[in-house]
Write an enzyme that holds these catalytic residues in place. Structure first.
Site, PDB file in Angstrom:
ATOM      1  N   LYS A 202       0.834  -1.203   0.000  1.00 15.45           N
ATOM      2  CA  LYS A 202       0.000   0.000   0.000  1.00 15.45           C
ATOM      3  C   LYS A 202       0.878   1.266   0.000  1.00 15.45           C
ATOM      4  O   LYS A 202       2.077   1.195   0.250  1.00 15.45           O
ATOM      5  CB  LYS A 202      -0.911   0.004   1.230  1.00 15.45           C
ATOM      6  CG  LYS A 202      -0.192   0.044   2.563  1.00 15.45           C
ATOM      7  CD  LYS A 202      -1.175  -0.179   3.704  1.00 15.45           C
ATOM      8  CE  LYS A 202      -0.470  -0.316   5.025  1.00 15.45           C
ATOM      9  NZ  LYS A 202      -0.849   0.780   5.963  1.00 15.45           N
TER      10      LYS A 202
ATOM     11  N   ARG B 240      -9.598   0.547  15.348  1.00 17.20           N
ATOM     12  CA  ARG B 240      -9.637   1.300  14.073  1.00 17.20           C
ATOM     13  C   ARG B 240     -10.859   0.862  13.262  1.00 17.20           C
ATOM     14  O   ARG B 240     -11.831   1.601  13.185  1.00 17.20           O
ATOM     15  CB  ARG B 240      -8.320   1.042  13.336  1.00 17.20           C
ATOM     16  CG  ARG B 240      -8.074   1.925  12.146  1.00 17.20           C
ATOM     17  CD  ARG B 240      -6.612   1.881  11.672  1.00 17.20           C
ATOM     18  NE  ARG B 240      -6.150   0.561  11.251  1.00 17.20           N
ATOM     19  CZ  ARG B 240      -4.922   0.328  10.768  1.00 17.20           C
ATOM     20  NH1 ARG B 240      -4.054   1.314  10.680  1.00 17.20           N
ATOM     21  NH2 ARG B 240      -4.561  -0.875  10.390  1.00 17.20           N
TER      22      ARG B 240
ATOM     23  N   HIS C 216      -5.655  -7.116  13.553  1.00 15.53           N
ATOM     24  CA  HIS C 216      -4.393  -6.355  13.470  1.00 15.53           C
ATOM     25  C   HIS C 216      -3.963  -5.957  14.882  1.00 15.53           C
ATOM     26  O   HIS C 216      -4.780  -5.485  15.673  1.00 15.53           O
ATOM     27  CB  HIS C 216      -4.596  -5.101  12.619  1.00 15.53           C
ATOM     28  CG  HIS C 216      -3.328  -4.390  12.250  1.00 15.53           C
ATOM     29  ND1 HIS C 216      -2.249  -5.020  11.666  1.00 15.53           N
ATOM     30  CD2 HIS C 216      -2.984  -3.078  12.365  1.00 15.53           C
ATOM     31  CE1 HIS C 216      -1.294  -4.129  11.451  1.00 15.53           C
ATOM     32  NE2 HIS C 216      -1.704  -2.952  11.870  1.00 15.53           N
TER      33      HIS C 216
ATOM     34  N   ARG D 244       1.145 -10.517   7.121  1.00 14.48           N
ATOM     35  CA  ARG D 244       1.001  -9.296   6.329  1.00 14.48           C
ATOM     36  C   ARG D 244       2.308  -8.511   6.490  1.00 14.48           C
ATOM     37  O   ARG D 244       2.500  -7.811   7.469  1.00 14.48           O
ATOM     38  CB  ARG D 244      -0.225  -8.516   6.792  1.00 14.48           C
ATOM     39  CG  ARG D 244      -1.531  -9.327   6.651  1.00 14.48           C
ATOM     40  CD  ARG D 244      -2.740  -8.448   6.833  1.00 14.48           C
ATOM     41  NE  ARG D 244      -2.732  -7.789   8.128  1.00 14.48           N
ATOM     42  CZ  ARG D 244      -3.185  -8.305   9.254  1.00 14.48           C
ATOM     43  NH1 ARG D 244      -3.692  -9.536   9.272  1.00 14.48           N
ATOM     44  NH2 ARG D 244      -3.129  -7.614  10.381  1.00 14.48           N
TER      45      ARG D 244
ATOM     46  N   TYR E 240      17.201  31.537   3.710  1.00 17.52           N
ATOM     47  CA  TYR E 240      16.169  32.444   4.212  1.00 17.52           C
ATOM     48  C   TYR E 240      16.393  32.764   5.686  1.00 17.52           C
ATOM     49  O   TYR E 240      16.831  31.902   6.467  1.00 17.52           O
ATOM     50  CB  TYR E 240      14.785  31.798   4.038  1.00 17.52           C
ATOM     51  CG  TYR E 240      14.359  31.702   2.596  1.00 17.52           C
ATOM     52  CD1 TYR E 240      14.126  30.459   1.999  1.00 17.52           C
ATOM     53  CD2 TYR E 240      14.205  32.850   1.819  1.00 17.52           C
ATOM     54  CE1 TYR E 240      13.740  30.367   0.673  1.00 17.52           C
ATOM     55  CE2 TYR E 240      13.822  32.762   0.485  1.00 17.52           C
ATOM     56  CZ  TYR E 240      13.586  31.525  -0.079  1.00 17.52           C
ATOM     57  OH  TYR E 240      13.209  31.442  -1.385  1.00 17.52           O
TER      58      TYR E 240
ATOM     59  N   CYS F 241      15.002  25.044   1.625  1.00 18.98           N
ATOM     60  CA  CYS F 241      14.066  25.759   0.750  1.00 18.98           C
ATOM     61  C   CYS F 241      13.112  24.765   0.090  1.00 18.98           C
ATOM     62  O   CYS F 241      13.231  23.562   0.315  1.00 18.98           O
ATOM     63  CB  CYS F 241      14.866  26.507  -0.317  1.00 18.98           C
ATOM     64  SG  CYS F 241      16.164  27.531   0.376  1.00 18.98           S
TER      65      CYS F 241
ATOM     66  N   ASP G 279      13.030  23.834  -2.945  1.00 19.80           N
ATOM     67  CA  ASP G 279      13.649  22.983  -3.970  1.00 19.80           C
ATOM     68  C   ASP G 279      15.148  22.792  -3.787  1.00 19.80           C
ATOM     69  O   ASP G 279      15.760  22.042  -4.548  1.00 19.80           O
ATOM     70  CB  ASP G 279      13.421  23.624  -5.356  1.00 19.80           C
ATOM     71  CG  ASP G 279      11.999  24.135  -5.498  1.00 19.80           C
ATOM     72  OD1 ASP G 279      11.831  25.378  -5.608  1.00 19.80           O
ATOM     73  OD2 ASP G 279      11.060  23.337  -5.391  1.00 19.80           O
TER      74      ASP G 279
HETATM   75  C1  LIG Z   1      -4.001  -4.124   8.421  1.00 23.10           C
HETATM   76  C2  LIG Z   1      -2.517  -4.056   8.280  1.00 23.10           C
HETATM   77  N1  LIG Z   1      -1.830  -5.198   8.166  1.00 23.10           N
HETATM   78  C3  LIG Z   1      -0.485  -5.186   8.017  1.00 23.10           C
HETATM   79  C4  LIG Z   1       0.225  -4.017   7.968  1.00 23.10           C
HETATM   80  C5  LIG Z   1       1.726  -4.085   7.799  1.00 23.10           C
HETATM   81  O1  LIG Z   1       2.333  -3.686   8.984  1.00 23.10           O
HETATM   82  P1  LIG Z   1       3.937  -3.579   9.019  1.00 23.10           P
HETATM   83  O2  LIG Z   1       4.302  -2.534   7.981  1.00 23.10           O
HETATM   84  O3  LIG Z   1       4.248  -3.147  10.403  1.00 23.10           O
HETATM   85  O4  LIG Z   1       4.453  -4.947   8.645  1.00 23.10           O
HETATM   86  C6  LIG Z   1      -0.450  -2.798   8.105  1.00 23.10           C
HETATM   87  C7  LIG Z   1       0.359  -1.527   8.081  1.00 23.10           C
HETATM   88  N2  LIG Z   1      -0.312  -0.392   8.498  1.00 23.10           N
HETATM   89  C8  LIG Z   1       0.345   0.726   8.852  1.00 23.10           C
HETATM   90  C9  LIG Z   1       1.677   0.948   8.867  1.00 23.10           C
HETATM   91  O5  LIG Z   1       1.820   2.219   9.339  1.00 23.10           O
HETATM   92  N3  LIG Z   1       0.629   2.770   9.636  1.00 23.10           N
HETATM   93  C10 LIG Z   1      -0.287   1.860   9.326  1.00 23.10           C
HETATM   94  O6  LIG Z   1      -1.561   1.969   9.441  1.00 23.10           O
HETATM   95  C11 LIG Z   1      -1.851  -2.808   8.264  1.00 23.10           C
HETATM   96  O7  LIG Z   1      -2.556  -1.651   8.387  1.00 23.10           O
END
Ligand SMILES: Cc1ncc(COP(=O)(O)O)c(CNc2conc2O)c1O
Length: 373
Positions: A39, A135, A165, A221, A267, A313, A315
């Site tokens: 993601k 969440r 999670h 995951r 700046y 800055c 850029d």
């Molecule tokens: C539902 C879920 N599963 C797995 C992962 C992977 O976690 P990891 O990168 O620690 O292995 C995430 C990462 N979610 C997020 C990572 O940072 N902010 C988050 O919401 C997640 O939201």
């Protein structure tokens, strides 16, 4: 890829991605597979390229946050199973079904709305259980029973997975992690009495899978560790796995000058030379995500640490150098030069944030160059 004119770029080491996937696979039991979390454009590393490499290295499923991200992978001709973590609105579920994209759900009303649609393709769903992340997800056995009741006998909608999670799997104190595990096991017991078809079960992120590889059910995951970053200081210290960082950030000197004592830089004229100083300028700034709070951080030139001086800055950024260097000299903002290294963790510490945020905050104005042997 688009032409690159500016000498600022991120090198993405795809061999490191593959190495990290191989490392976790060696720790997992046979029955546990890897879902590569790609993601946010693969945490800023380039979604399509990382997804392909992770699959080649042994991941068997992909995960994203948004339907848009899943469609981008499908449009790149990636056929692997993809799970969307976030809530996709019912009106968009036909697109997901058509593209064989698995969605997450956790609301009874959501299912009711989807059941009213005509789906021309089967819609695969994973149900999210909130065991303490607070969440999204169902939280009680009653909610579970009610939402499962909505699924009975419904054509074209199939529950293929359930997951939760962990909020604290990367922390020294694992008491809350244990609470979440217990809640998950209790809900799973109820689920097994009311649902007879087999489903994919997954619970662990990088921290949980690195620390407890034996109890990860069917998939982990795998996010931050796939990019070669440790989820937290304690997981890094425990060294249960060896990881190679995939992200490095480079630029080149575009201007070099010597200023006299009392002369200022940038700046606000906030940096005043205390004696004759060599100042280098590089083409990166806060519009690239190299934000102003990074003033004072070290960068590498000629294998040596040199500090960013004066205000960053939009850029461009200035560096106090230990001498004169030619225009075009490579400057490393994240990564190695000779026996020096600026790690993402150092940048995160300077910004009082976590390493996850750093590759994500480098904007798309910085091209990602993907390298592999
Ligand atoms: C539902 C879920 N599963 C797995 C992962 C992977 O976690 P990891 O990168 O620690 O292995 C995430 C990462 N979610 C997020 C990572 O940072 N902010 C988050 O919401 C997640 O939201």
């Amino acid at each position: 890829a688009d032409a690159i004119y500016r000498d600022t770029w991120a090198d993405i080491n795809l061999d490191a991605i593959a190495y990290n996937v191989e490392q976790i696979k060696q720790k997992l039991p046979q029955h546990s597979n890897v879902m590569a979390v790609v993601k946010a454009d693969a945490y800023g590393h380039g979604g399509v390229e990382v997804a392909r490499k992770a699959l080649e290295a042994g991941a068997s499923m992909l995960a994203v946050a948004l339907l848009e991200e899943a469609l981008l992978l499908r449009n790149a001709n990636i056929k692997a199973p993809i799970l969307v973590f976030g809530r996709v609105s019912p009106k968009d579920t036909p697109i997901a079904a058509e593209q064989d994209i698995t969605l997450t759900f956790f609301q009874k009303d959501w299912i009711r709305e989807v059941k009213d649609l005509t789906l021309t393709h089967p819609l695969k769903l994973h149900m999210k259980w909130d065991t303490g992340m607070g969440r999204v997800g169902i939280r009680t056995a009653d909610e579970l029973k009610e939402i499962v009741d909505e699924l009975y006998g419904v054509q074209r909608i199939s529950l293929t997975g359930i997951y939760t999670h962990f909020a604290t799997a990367d922390e020294p104190d694992l008491s809350y992690f244990e609470v979440q595990k217990t809640r998950f096991e209790q809900l799973l017991h109820v689920f097994n009495t009311i649902w007879k078809e087999s489903v994919i079960i997954h619970v662990g992120n990088s921290a949980a899978s690195i620390r407890f590889p034996e109890n990860m059910y069917h998939y982990i995951r795998f996010g931050i560790a796939m990019y070669g970053l440790y989820p937290s200081e304690i997981v890094k210290r425990e060294r249960e796995i060896d990881l190679k960082p995939a992200f490095s950030l480079n630029s080149q000197l575009i201007h070099v000058k010597k200023i006299a004592s009392g002369e200022s830089v940038s700046y606000g004229a906030t940096h005043v030379a205390s004696k004759d100083e060599w100042i280098g300028t590089i083409p990166i700034g806060y519009a690239d995500g190299w934000i102003r709070k990074l003033q004072g951080i070290d960068v590498l030139i000629d294998g040596k640490r040199m500090p960013v001086v004066g205000r960053i800055c939009m850029d461009q950024t200035m560096i106090k150098m230990d001498g004169e260097y030619p225009i075009g000299t490579k400057v490393t903002l994240i990564g190695k030069q000779e026996n020096e290294e600026i790690e993402i963790d150092e940048i995160a510490a300077h910004l009082e944030t976590i390493n996850y945020e750093i590759p994500c905050m480098i904007t798309n104005r910085v091209p990602r160059l993907h390298k592999e042997k």
